[in-house]
Design a protein around this motif. Structure first.
Motif, PDB file in Angstrom:
ATOM      1  N   GLU A  63      36.296  40.249  43.186  1.00  0.00           N
ATOM      2  CA  GLU A  63      37.679  40.284  42.744  1.00  0.00           C
ATOM      3  C   GLU A  63      38.550  39.686  43.836  1.00  0.00           C
ATOM      4  O   GLU A  63      38.062  39.368  44.918  1.00  0.00           O
ATOM      5  CB  GLU A  63      38.073  41.730  42.468  1.00  0.00           C
ATOM      6  CG  GLU A  63      37.226  42.333  41.377  1.00  0.00           C
ATOM      7  CD  GLU A  63      37.653  43.741  41.068  1.00  0.00           C
ATOM      8  OE1 GLU A  63      38.521  43.888  40.214  1.00  0.00           O
ATOM      9  OE2 GLU A  63      37.135  44.687  41.665  1.00  0.00           O
ATOM     10  N   SER A  64      39.864  39.569  43.566  1.00  0.00           N
ATOM     11  CA  SER A  64      40.696  38.993  44.621  1.00  0.00           C
ATOM     12  C   SER A  64      40.653  39.911  45.836  1.00  0.00           C
ATOM     13  O   SER A  64      40.593  41.129  45.704  1.00  0.00           O
ATOM     14  CB  SER A  64      42.127  38.764  44.140  1.00  0.00           C
ATOM     15  OG  SER A  64      42.521  39.731  43.233  1.00  0.00           O
ATOM     16  N   LEU A 283      31.416  46.625  37.349  1.00  0.00           N
ATOM     17  CA  LEU A 283      32.040  45.328  37.098  1.00  0.00           C
ATOM     18  C   LEU A 283      31.507  44.734  35.795  1.00  0.00           C
ATOM     19  O   LEU A 283      32.258  44.235  34.965  1.00  0.00           O
ATOM     20  CB  LEU A 283      31.714  44.395  38.270  1.00  0.00           C
ATOM     21  CG  LEU A 283      32.618  43.201  38.498  1.00  0.00           C
ATOM     22  CD1 LEU A 283      34.036  43.644  38.756  1.00  0.00           C
ATOM     23  CD2 LEU A 283      32.115  42.371  39.665  1.00  0.00           C
ATOM     24  N   SER A 286      33.022  46.427  32.787  1.00  0.00           N
ATOM     25  CA  SER A 286      34.456  46.323  32.513  1.00  0.00           C
ATOM     26  C   SER A 286      34.825  45.021  31.814  1.00  0.00           C
ATOM     27  O   SER A 286      35.978  44.815  31.477  1.00  0.00           O
ATOM     28  CB  SER A 286      35.250  46.485  33.809  1.00  0.00           C
ATOM     29  OG  SER A 286      34.921  45.457  34.709  1.00  0.00           O
ATOM     30  N   ARG A 297      36.540  51.612  23.868  1.00  0.00           N
ATOM     31  CA  ARG A 297      37.389  51.503  25.041  1.00  0.00           C
ATOM     32  C   ARG A 297      36.630  50.835  26.180  1.00  0.00           C
ATOM     33  O   ARG A 297      35.428  51.037  26.337  1.00  0.00           O
ATOM     34  CB  ARG A 297      37.770  52.918  25.458  1.00  0.00           C
ATOM     35  CG  ARG A 297      39.206  53.095  25.734  1.00  0.00           C
ATOM     36  CD  ARG A 297      39.463  54.555  26.032  1.00  0.00           C
ATOM     37  NE  ARG A 297      40.293  54.648  27.209  1.00  0.00           N
ATOM     38  CZ  ARG A 297      41.572  54.331  27.231  1.00  0.00           C
ATOM     39  NH1 ARG A 297      42.152  53.904  26.142  1.00  0.00           N
ATOM     40  NH2 ARG A 297      42.284  54.445  28.329  1.00  0.00           N
ATOM     41  N   LEU A 298      37.344  50.064  26.945  1.00  0.00           N
ATOM     42  CA  LEU A 298      36.690  49.396  28.064  1.00  0.00           C
ATOM     43  C   LEU A 298      36.395  50.385  29.179  1.00  0.00           C
ATOM     44  O   LEU A 298      37.214  51.244  29.491  1.00  0.00           O
ATOM     45  CB  LEU A 298      37.601  48.308  28.628  1.00  0.00           C
ATOM     46  CG  LEU A 298      37.775  47.051  27.802  1.00  0.00           C
ATOM     47  CD1 LEU A 298      38.754  46.125  28.486  1.00  0.00           C
ATOM     48  CD2 LEU A 298      36.444  46.352  27.624  1.00  0.00           C
ATOM     49  N   ALA A 299      35.219  50.246  29.747  1.00  0.00           N
ATOM     50  CA  ALA A 299      34.924  51.032  30.942  1.00  0.00           C
ATOM     51  C   ALA A 299      35.748  50.448  32.083  1.00  0.00           C
ATOM     52  O   ALA A 299      35.875  49.242  32.192  1.00  0.00           O
ATOM     53  CB  ALA A 299      33.442  50.938  31.259  1.00  0.00           C
ATOM     54  N   ILE A 300      36.324  51.298  32.888  1.00  0.00           N
ATOM     55  CA  ILE A 300      37.130  50.753  33.976  1.00  0.00           C
ATOM     56  C   ILE A 300      36.638  51.282  35.311  1.00  0.00           C
ATOM     57  O   ILE A 300      35.924  52.275  35.381  1.00  0.00           O
ATOM     58  CB  ILE A 300      38.632  51.087  33.833  1.00  0.00           C
ATOM     59  CG1 ILE A 300      38.836  52.599  33.798  1.00  0.00           C
ATOM     60  CG2 ILE A 300      39.218  50.423  32.629  1.00  0.00           C
ATOM     61  CD1 ILE A 300      40.262  52.998  34.079  1.00  0.00           C
ATOM     62  N   ILE A 301      37.016  50.561  36.356  1.00  0.00           N
ATOM     63  CA  ILE A 301      36.791  51.061  37.695  1.00  0.00           C
ATOM     64  C   ILE A 301      38.113  51.686  38.107  1.00  0.00           C
ATOM     65  O   ILE A 301      39.139  51.012  38.136  1.00  0.00           O
ATOM     66  CB  ILE A 301      36.408  49.915  38.655  1.00  0.00           C
ATOM     67  CG1 ILE A 301      35.250  49.115  38.065  1.00  0.00           C
ATOM     68  CG2 ILE A 301      36.050  50.468  40.019  1.00  0.00           C
ATOM     69  CD1 ILE A 301      34.838  47.930  38.926  1.00  0.00           C
ATOM     70  N   GLU A 302      38.101  52.968  38.379  1.00  0.00           N
ATOM     71  CA  GLU A 302      39.329  53.665  38.744  1.00  0.00           C
ATOM     72  C   GLU A 302      39.902  53.074  40.024  1.00  0.00           C
ATOM     73  O   GLU A 302      39.163  52.577  40.877  1.00  0.00           O
ATOM     74  CB  GLU A 302      39.060  55.152  38.968  1.00  0.00           C
ATOM     75  CG  GLU A 302      38.722  55.935  37.707  1.00  0.00           C
ATOM     76  CD  GLU A 302      39.902  56.044  36.744  1.00  0.00           C
ATOM     77  OE1 GLU A 302      41.050  55.816  37.184  1.00  0.00           O
ATOM     78  OE2 GLU A 302      39.670  56.347  35.564  1.00  0.00           O
ATOM     79  N   GLY A 303      41.223  53.175  40.151  1.00  0.00           N
ATOM     80  CA  GLY A 303      41.850  52.730  41.388  1.00  0.00           C
ATOM     81  C   GLY A 303      41.863  51.234  41.515  1.00  0.00           C
ATOM     82  O   GLY A 303      41.660  50.520  40.543  1.00  0.00           O
ATOM     83  N   MET A 304      42.132  50.764  42.696  1.00  0.00           N
ATOM     84  CA  MET A 304      42.187  49.320  42.887  1.00  0.00           C
ATOM     85  C   MET A 304      41.511  48.917  44.177  1.00  0.00           C
ATOM     86  O   MET A 304      41.160  49.754  44.992  1.00  0.00           O
ATOM     87  CB  MET A 304      43.625  48.846  42.844  1.00  0.00           C
ATOM     88  CG  MET A 304      44.549  49.580  43.757  1.00  0.00           C
ATOM     89  SD  MET A 304      46.233  49.308  43.279  1.00  0.00           S
ATOM     90  CE  MET A 304      46.436  50.471  41.961  1.00  0.00           C
ATOM     91  N   ARG A 320      36.258  54.547  44.805  1.00  0.00           N
ATOM     92  CA  ARG A 320      36.257  54.211  43.375  1.00  0.00           C
ATOM     93  C   ARG A 320      34.899  54.478  42.744  1.00  0.00           C
ATOM     94  O   ARG A 320      34.717  54.240  41.561  1.00  0.00           O
ATOM     95  CB  ARG A 320      36.601  52.729  43.211  1.00  0.00           C
ATOM     96  CG  ARG A 320      37.899  52.326  43.878  1.00  0.00           C
ATOM     97  CD  ARG A 320      38.120  50.833  43.796  1.00  0.00           C
ATOM     98  NE  ARG A 320      38.548  50.419  42.461  1.00  0.00           N
ATOM     99  CZ  ARG A 320      38.686  49.147  42.092  1.00  0.00           C
ATOM    100  NH1 ARG A 320      38.387  48.179  42.933  1.00  0.00           N
ATOM    101  NH2 ARG A 320      39.071  48.843  40.878  1.00  0.00           N
TER     102      ARG A 320
END
Lengths: 354, 352
Positions: A63-64, A283, A286, A297-304, A320
């Protein structure tokens, strides 16, 4: 949980987890590229090791802020202002028989590095408009590179440039030599950039998000083009991207980065179908699926992604991570361990004896 | 989610909407031609649905979104909007205060969270501007309202005095979403709202948009080029090519039974995160470039790139017409006779 045979021998992990000797064009070994500024130093690349086999495509995904682009720039020894390679080696072996050149130890502005950069290692970047000069014709820009590196005369260089433009699929290349960048469409502009990068027939092409700004149909054409050029020249490609779809399409090997470190590396099938690191797994989940039920629903990675100034202690991913264990993951730095042929993971779950 | 069938008119209905930009040349700025960015689009958007609009760059999808919002004055056509009282107004004919009123109901989320937020304003002013400008709330109440909005998009209200630069890309996009929600809108137009975000942040933002839709009963016009995202979020999809809608259908039908050759090619170009599919199936590669909207080719604008094109396609412009009873419309002369490859052909069974 699936039991994976483990080899925690540090030499094994060092060798990319591979048992057999491979023909490597580039070996990046514990590379650290840091940036220094008023607000403190940023460890953009912090101990990265991976290798690029001759003639293969290695994708660096992240990711960035993961340091994937800076890794690519470090191989070119062209780190943006404020940063420099602090330690580590980038062993470049243009000739399998000759000893390797350590690119990291060369002076970024020196003669040796400049002879390699642009000639033996080419770069295509995300934004072709920014990579091309708006006030010089395509022909001028192509010929400059060719005359500088290949020591050709004007006429010869022009022919070589036209030939290269034809190679990347620019229609009527001789006429287009006199066109300016703005007279091309986005996809054609990216082809011109590829032609520029390939003008001196490099051994390695560093492609930093080359299709991100393009439409899917154009992207498909550019990926096809890269594939056919690779087959033709035996080119090695380091492809930096965040798009897992593109990775699945072109990669031989995948390096997954998170906040300046390699969290997992392996061949493309392993990474997609038997990922080991919790970050890689998350990853992959998501990404919106193109098959199956679309409404789920999309699985997400909590936080950033953590701030570059405040990297968490221990494993960078632990805040995370669903599998993080208190008192362990937030304390100890994971080391990379080989867990299969060419499959390296940097996670405490895989370190022996836990 | 099925939208209940009601006899009332749709929330938004576009009728033969056109947005042509003049091309001016010479000392007297003569109009020498027109860029037909949107050229005869008719669409219906029902309450609570998400209509995805996809297409390549230059197909007019963003212009369409902006024209609906009346950022542009359309060249011709109607934008029929059912307002809160139940009456229908034509936004294309509105101006001045009446249009300002409507702009509270129709809000936009932009692509680039970096450039769409004023760097000199703190978050409270960015989100609250629409409220204070319209004199809806002031002072302490405004602060409460902004805090509520920030909470609903997952931002910490303590940060309302901070400036955009202090937030990450994903957080900035949340600020943009909170700003769009500030005036209790009914229709939110998201123009590539998640394209600039990282994969993990993109997933969070998509989930957030879906939660907010449920919570506030929003209707979305979701403009994007990423088909996997559009498939995930949309109830219906309209595919655009050179200013026109070439196919419109419920999402699943677009993927399982495309009726326009352009849709087929678009589906075939999507990279899929599964390396095994590389060795699968054939890809359709579109040759040539998207037609120039200032000089679209005669007949079907897609015919120079279409592998099924016939003499008819070169001469006659196909209109968007309903092909099957389940609401599947396409603008292709041969929609009934072609059997196009569905997206499903390229997928392999799931395994874990």
């Amino acid at each position: 949980m699936l039991q994976i045979p483990m080899n925690t021998d540090p030499d094994f992990a060092m060798a990319g987890g591979r048992l057999a000797e491979r023909d490597l064009l580039i070996e990046v070994d514990d590379l650290r590229t840091h940036f220094f500024g008023g607000a403190g130093s940023i460890r953009a690349v912090d101990g990265v090791s991976f290798s690029i086999p001759r003639g293969k495509t290695v994708c660096v995904v992240g990711e960035s802020g993961s340091g994937k682009s800076i890794t690519g720039r470090s191989i070119l020894n062209q780190v943006p202002r404020g940063g420099r390679i602090v330690s580590g080696a980038i062993r470049y072996r243009p000739d399998p028989a000759a000893p390797a050149i350590d690119l990291a130890s060369l002076d970024p502005r020196g003669r040796d590095m400049r002879a390699i950069r642009g000639a033996q290692i080419g770069l295509i970047s995300q934004e072709p408009m920014a990579a091309l000069s708006p006030v010089h014709t395509i022909g001028n820009q192509m010929m400059e590179v060719i005359r500088l590196h290949l020591k050709m005369g004007k006429k010869e260089a022009r022919e070589h440039a036209i030939e290269t433009l034809a190679l990347v699929g620019i229609p009527r290349p001789a006429e287009r030599m006199d066109s300016y960048a703005f007279q091309f469409s986005g996809g054609m502009r990216q082809r011109v950039c590829i032609a520029l990068a390939l003008a001196c027939r490099p051994k390695l092409l560093i492609a930093d998000e080359p299709t991100t700004a393009l439409d899917v149909t154009t992207q498909a054409n550019i990926l096809d083009l890269l594939g056919s050029l690779q087959a033709e020249f035996g080119l090695s490609v380091l492809f930096v991207t965040h798009d897992l779809g593109v990775v699945a399409e072109i990669a031989d090997e995948v390096v997954v980065m998170y906040v300046g470190r390699v969290v997992e590396a392996g061949d493309v099938d392993t990474i997609f179908h038997a990922p080991a690191h919790p970050y890689t797994k998350a990853l992959l989940q998501s990404v919106p699926r193109m098959h199956g039920q679309p409404t789920e629903r999309l699985a997400i990675i909590e936080g950033m992604v953590p701030s570059r100034f405040a990297r968490p202690q221990g494993c960078s991913f632990h805040p995370r991570c669903k599998q993080a264990r208190a008192g362990l993951c937030d304390q100890r730095d994971p080391q990379s361990v080989g867990i299969g042929d060419g499959h390296v993971v940097s996670c405490l779950l895989y370190e022996g004896g836990q | 989610m099925a939208v209940s069938q009601t006899p009332r008119s749709p929330l938004l209905e576009l009728k033969d909407l056109r947005m042509h930009f003049p091309i001016r040349k010479g000392a007297f700025r003569h109009v020498v031609g027109h860029v037909k960015a949107v050229d005869g689009v008719s669409l219906r958007v029902e309450d609570g649905e998400t209509l995805g609009i996809v297409g390549e760059s230059g197909c007019g999808k963003s212009t369409l979104a902006r024209t609906v919002l009346r950022i542009y004055q359309p060249t011709s056509g109607e934008i029929r909007y059912r307002d809160r009282s139940g009456g229908t107004v034509d936004l294309a004919a509105l101006s001045g205060p009446a249009l300002d009123e409507i702009h509270r109901d129709l809000r936009m989320v932009f692509q680039d969270p970096q450039s769409s937020l004023n760097p000199r304003l703190p978050v409270i002013d960015i989100i609250g501007e629409v409220l204070s400008v319209n004199g809806i709330v002031k002072g302490r109440e405004l602060e409460h309202r902004v805090a509520d909005l920030m909470l609903s998009v997952g931002l910490r209200p303590e940060y309302m005095r901070r400036y955009p630069h202090a937030f990450s890309g994903g957080e900035r996009q949340r600020i943009g979403i909170a700003r769009a929600l500030a005036s209790n809108p009914r229709l939110v137009i998201a123009d590539e709202a998640v394209s600039a975000l990282d994969v993990s942040v993109q997933a969070q933002t998509i989930n957030l948009l879906q939660d907010l839709q449920e919570q506030f009963g929003l209707t979305y016009l979701f403009v994007a080029h990423d088909l996997s995202v559009v498939r995930h979020i949309s109830d219906n999809i309209a595919v655009m090519y050179v200013g026109r809608v070439v196919e419109k259908a419920p999402t699943e039908l677009i993927f399982s039974r495309p009726l326009h050759p352009y849709t087929e090619a678009l589906l075939s170009a999507v990279p899929i995160a599964d390396p095994r599919l590389r060795r699968h199936g054939t890809r359709i590669r579109l040759a040539g470039e998207v037609a120039d909207p200032a000089h679209p080719p005669p007949g079907c604008p897609f015919h120079p790139r279409c592998r099924y094109a016939t003499e008819l396609c070169r001469q006659e412009l196909p209109v968007l017409r309903t092909i099957t009873a389940d609401g599947h419309a396409a603008a292709c002369h041969h929609a009934e006779s072609l059997s196009l490859n569905p997206f499903a052909d390229r997928t392999v069974p799931e395994f874990n």
